[in-house]
Design an enzyme around this catalytic site. Structure first.
Site, PDB file in Angstrom:
ATOM      1  N   TYR A  12       0.835  -1.205   0.000  1.00  0.00           N
ATOM      2  CA  TYR A  12       0.000   0.000   0.000  1.00  0.00           C
ATOM      3  C   TYR A  12       0.876   1.264   0.000  1.00  0.00           C
ATOM      4  O   TYR A  12       0.736   2.135  -0.864  1.00  0.00           O
ATOM      5  CB  TYR A  12      -0.877  -0.076   1.260  1.00  0.00           C
ATOM      6  N   ASP A  32      10.368  -6.664  -3.377  1.00  0.00           N
ATOM      7  CA  ASP A  32       9.208  -7.225  -2.666  1.00  0.00           C
ATOM      8  C   ASP A  32       9.187  -8.732  -2.925  1.00  0.00           C
ATOM      9  O   ASP A  32       9.552  -9.184  -4.007  1.00  0.00           O
ATOM     10  CB  ASP A  32       7.883  -6.607  -3.164  1.00  0.00           C
ATOM     11  N   THR A 144       5.135   2.267  14.187  1.00  0.00           N
ATOM     12  CA  THR A 144       3.699   2.532  14.335  1.00  0.00           C
ATOM     13  C   THR A 144       3.395   3.147  15.697  1.00  0.00           C
ATOM     14  O   THR A 144       4.043   2.833  16.703  1.00  0.00           O
ATOM     15  CB  THR A 144       2.843   1.259  14.126  1.00  0.00           C
ATOM     16  N   SER A 179      -0.750  -6.269  20.363  1.00  0.00           N
ATOM     17  CA  SER A 179      -0.814  -7.392  19.410  1.00  0.00           C
ATOM     18  C   SER A 179       0.631  -7.822  19.160  1.00  0.00           C
ATOM     19  O   SER A 179       1.577  -7.075  19.443  1.00  0.00           O
ATOM     20  CB  SER A 179      -1.452  -6.969  18.082  1.00  0.00           C
ATOM     21  N   TYR A 181       1.933  -8.197  16.255  1.00  0.00           N
ATOM     22  CA  TYR A 181       2.461  -7.318  15.200  1.00  0.00           C
ATOM     23  C   TYR A 181       3.090  -6.060  15.828  1.00  0.00           C
ATOM     24  O   TYR A 181       4.236  -5.714  15.533  1.00  0.00           O
ATOM     25  CB  TYR A 181       1.338  -6.930  14.226  1.00  0.00           C
ATOM     26  N   HIS A 182       2.333  -5.408  16.720  1.00  0.00           N
ATOM     27  CA  HIS A 182       2.875  -4.183  17.325  1.00  0.00           C
ATOM     28  C   HIS A 182       4.099  -4.497  18.183  1.00  0.00           C
ATOM     29  O   HIS A 182       5.024  -3.689  18.279  1.00  0.00           O
ATOM     30  CB  HIS A 182       1.782  -3.457  18.125  1.00  0.00           C
ATOM     31  N   LYS A 185       7.087  -4.497  16.112  1.00  0.00           N
ATOM     32  CA  LYS A 185       7.560  -3.146  15.775  1.00  0.00           C
ATOM     33  C   LYS A 185       8.362  -2.540  16.937  1.00  0.00           C
ATOM     34  O   LYS A 185       9.300  -1.778  16.713  1.00  0.00           O
ATOM     35  CB  LYS A 185       6.381  -2.226  15.429  1.00  0.00           C
ATOM     36  N   GLN A 208       3.975   5.736  12.788  1.00  0.00           N
ATOM     37  CA  GLN A 208       2.825   6.140  11.985  1.00  0.00           C
ATOM     38  C   GLN A 208       1.499   5.632  12.556  1.00  0.00           C
ATOM     39  O   GLN A 208       1.420   4.522  13.067  1.00  0.00           O
ATOM     40  CB  GLN A 208       3.024   5.575  10.591  1.00  0.00           C
ATOM     41  N   VAL A 211      -3.262   4.465   8.297  1.00  0.00           N
ATOM     42  CA  VAL A 211      -3.296   5.285   7.086  1.00  0.00           C
ATOM     43  C   VAL A 211      -4.631   5.057   6.375  1.00  0.00           C
ATOM     44  O   VAL A 211      -5.142   3.950   6.361  1.00  0.00           O
ATOM     45  CB  VAL A 211      -2.149   4.877   6.133  1.00  0.00           C
ATOM     46  N   ARG A 240     -12.251   0.568   5.603  1.00  0.00           N
ATOM     47  CA  ARG A 240     -13.272  -0.473   5.792  1.00  0.00           C
ATOM     48  C   ARG A 240     -14.655   0.147   5.977  1.00  0.00           C
ATOM     49  O   ARG A 240     -15.633  -0.302   5.387  1.00  0.00           O
ATOM     50  CB  ARG A 240     -12.893  -1.348   6.984  1.00  0.00           C
ATOM     51  N   THR A 252     -19.298  -1.329  11.291  1.00  0.00           N
ATOM     52  CA  THR A 252     -19.161  -2.089  12.533  1.00  0.00           C
ATOM     53  C   THR A 252     -18.098  -1.467  13.432  1.00  0.00           C
ATOM     54  O   THR A 252     -16.899  -1.527  13.151  1.00  0.00           O
ATOM     55  CB  THR A 252     -18.787  -3.555  12.220  1.00  0.00           C
ATOM     56  N   GLU A 327      -8.218  -4.520  24.241  1.00  0.00           N
ATOM     57  CA  GLU A 327      -7.683  -3.156  24.243  1.00  0.00           C
ATOM     58  C   GLU A 327      -8.540  -2.315  25.174  1.00  0.00           C
ATOM     59  O   GLU A 327      -9.699  -2.637  25.422  1.00  0.00           O
ATOM     60  CB  GLU A 327      -7.693  -2.555  22.824  1.00  0.00           C
TER      61      GLU A 327
END
Ligand SMILES: NC(=O)c1ccc[n+]([C@@H]2O[C@H](COP(=O)([O-])OP(=O)(O)OC[C@H]3O[C@@H](n4cnc5c(N)ncnc54)[C@H](O)[C@@H]3O)[C@@H](O)[C@H]2O)c1
Length: 381
Positions: A12, A32, A144, A179, A181-182, A185, A208, A211, A240, A252, A327
């Site tokens: 993205y 990539d 992030t 998470s 993922y975080h 980071k 960041q 986005v 979304r 949602t 969270e």
């Protein structure tokens, strides 16, 4: 004009940056391994539009300015990444090549570990190779805001001054992710700080926020188009919501909807990259910018989408569903974000015009929306 290596160029942000920096006249090499496409297929989550791979997309922009070198390689492969860096001698590396989805990382042990392994190893490889080959190369890394979590104090830009028992020092601001993922980071940031202070690297870490938006150049729509995801695993919240509105299904909101985050338009992400390119840190310095332009609660975002799209005759309902994530739903949130403005960012603010623009793109592809992939299936518990 600089020699720049972009890692994760099919993504993205990577593709949007590739087009913009090519237009600016930089000499680009892009990499990539198409892992995002692979995992999206594996989990039956297609983007709104499936775009051709880089080689085909480049044919439309490669005729102008410098030729772009392109590699289908995995950044976790130390030897292959090193060979690319040795050959093309980048002055700047922009590192987007990570698995950036919180739900993906929380799906099961396999994707959780894949996220940790991919992200930490690619960051380790970049930092270690640069230490070996050319410590003067500027590494720009996408971090992030999610690394900070939601502490009950103001969030500073990367660093916290501490007075303890009468003595002062400065540390990385405390990070506490929600998470895997975080968490990956956070580990990235620690690795970069390690290499910066031990080996005098020059690093910019861009913390960041989520986005939103398109990167479509109206004069030249096809080549600028970036992957637009809207599903429960790979999509981000505003994109979304807009797809839900266009598809005629309720927006949602997870839980109470009082969760506050800082958001940024993709056009501003690109400008931040441009600005950090022009502001190389001194040797041994880790520059950290909180890269977002406005804070919103999820409820505010949903209302903004509803009201904006009403202007073009789209009537939308908002519904609250049980939060699949663990969270805080009611919390203090005040994150500083002045550093990037100080070096020149002119923020693109989120208003009904921006939302309607995105909706027009989605409307063009309305028939491709898969309603079955929007409601959250991954639960943190
Ligand atoms: N999009 C956002 O809202 C957002 C917000 C905050 C931070 N970020 C960060 O920005 C960066 C880019 O995000 P994005 O939204 O463009 O993600 P994306 O998934 O669209 O793009 C990442 C690209 O990197 C590639 N990639 C992943 N691992 C690789 C590897 N080992 N070798 C080579 N290529 C690899 C993927 O195939 C993909 O094309 C990520 O680091 C992400 O954490 C994104």
């Amino acid at each position: 004009m600089k020699r720049i290596l972009i890692l994760g160029a099919d993504g993205y942000l990577g593709w949007a940056s590739t087009v913009a920096l090519h237009q600016d006249g930089h000499k680009l090499t892009i990499v990539d391994n198409y892992s995002k496409r692979k995992y999206m297929k594996e989990l039956n989550r297609d983007p709104l539009v499936t775009l051709p791979k880089l080689k085909t997309r480049l044919t439309s922009i490669n005729k102008t300015r410098h030729k772009i070198n392109i590699y289908d390689k995995d950044c976790t492969n130390y030897v292959e990444l090193k060979a690319i860096i040795k050959k093309h001698k980048p002055e700047v590396i922009i590192h987007f090549a990570e698995l950036p989805s919180a739900p993906f990382s929380m799906l099961n042990n396999i994707y959780g570990w894949k996220t940790l392994q991919n992200n930490i190893q690619s960051t380790f490889n970049v930092a270690h190779i640069i230490k070996e080959i050319n410590p003067d190369c500027h590494i720009i890394k996408l971090g992030t805001m999610g690394e900070y979590g939601t502490p009950n104090i103001d969030i500073e830009e990367g660093w916290l001054k501490v007075n303890h028992n009468g003595r002062n020092d400065k540390f990385l601001y405390p990070r506490q992710a929600s998470s895997l993922y975080h968490t990956s980071k956070i580990m990235d940031t620690d690795l970069l700080w390690f290499y910066t202070r031990m080996n005098n690297l020059r690093v910019t870490d861009l913390m960041q926020g989520p986005v939103y938006g398109l990167c479509v150049n109206s004069a030249n729509e096809k080549p600028m188009e970036s992957t637009f995801t809207y599903d429960d695993i790979f999509g981000t919240v505003l994109n979304r919501f807009i797809v839900q509105a266009v598809a005629g299904i309720p927006l949602t909101v997870y839980g109470s909807g009082n969760q506050i985050r800082g958001y940024i338009n993709i056009a501003d992400t690109i400008d931040c990259i441009r600005l950090t390119l022009a502001n190389t840190p001194h040797s041994g310095k880790l520059n950290i910018y909180n890269q977002f332009t406005q804070q919103f609660s999820v409820n505010e975002l949903a209302k903004l989408v509803k009201v904006s799209l009403n202007e073009i005759g789209i009537n939308t309902k908002i519904t609250k569903i049980s939060n699949p994530r663990i969270e805080k739903e009611k919390h203090y949130y005040n994150a500083k974000h002045t550093n990037i403005n100080k070096i020149g960012l002119k923020p693109t603010l989120l208003d009904s015009e921006v939302i309607i623009d995105i909706a027009k793109y989605v409307l063009k592809h309305k028939s491709k929306i898969n309603k079955k992939i929007i409601n959250p299936k991954v639960k943190w518990k």
